[in-house]
Motif scaffolding. Structure first.
Motif, short mmCIF file in Angstrom:
data_model
loop_
_atom_site.label_atom_id
_atom_site.label_comp_id
_atom_site.label_asym_id
_atom_site.label_seq_id
_atom_site.Cartn_x
_atom_site.Cartn_y
_atom_site.Cartn_z
N GLN A 120 63.95 -1.97 -43.07
CA GLN A 120 63.00 -2.23 -44.16
C GLN A 120 62.00 -1.08 -44.25
O GLN A 120 61.72 -0.57 -45.33
N GLU A 124 61.60 1.57 -47.40
CA GLU A 124 60.31 1.70 -48.08
C GLU A 124 59.78 3.12 -47.96
O GLU A 124 59.25 3.68 -48.91
N THR A 128 58.93 6.57 -50.74
CA THR A 128 57.58 7.10 -50.94
C THR A 128 57.34 8.44 -50.27
O THR A 128 56.33 9.07 -50.50
#
Length: 157
Positions: A120, A124, A128
């Motif tokens: 996860q 994520e 970014t």
């Protein structure tokens, strides 16, 4: 009301004296620990240890330790009746195996949680972060549990 394993006002023998078919004296060493209403308690202890040995053990101990000693003897005697070879050691061994199995299952579940969190976090962060080669190689690292070598390191990259 009971006083040291006997009913007040009666001369009911304790379970030990009843089983051994003898008169229960006022100072009977068995009476406080083997009341008449629990005959199976003394029967199993007598079967495994023998009345003479139990009597000797109780007389060698200070009075404040006798109750614990009787509890231990009753536990061991009941375990020996169920499992004549291993007794309570067999029960302890079985419980230890269950603990080992559950610890392994817990370690696998914890590893899976960490693995899921890393995936996860990786997905994520990849969205970014800058697209530098070092950042991509760090965040694309895929961890897995090596179940064949569970006793050693849980992680391999």
């Amino acid at each position: 009301m009971k006083e040291s394993g006997r009913k007040q006002g009666t001369l009911s023998p304790c379970a030990a004296c009843k089983l051994l078919r003898r008169r229960c004296a006022q100072d009977c060493v068995f009476a406080p620990y083997f009341p008449a209403d629990e005959p199976q308690k003394f029967a199993s202890v007598h079967k495994v240890f023998g009345a003479s040995n139990v009597n000797k053990m109780l007389q060698e101990l200070p009075e404040h330790q006798r109750s614990d000693a009787v509890s231990s003897m009753v536990y061991e005697a009941n375990a020996r009746v169920r499992d004549p070879v291993y007794g309570c050691v067999g029960a302890i061994s079985s419980l230890q195996q269950q603990i080992d199995s559950l610890q392994t299952q817990l370690a696998l579940a914890q590893a899976e949680v960490v693995h899921m969190r890393m995936r996860q976090f990786s997905s994520e962060s990849a969205n970014t972060t800058a697209s530098s080669p070092a950042a991509k190689s760090f965040f694309s690292m895929d961890m897995h549990v090596d179940q064949a070598n569970i006793g050693g390191s849980l992680w391999s990259c």
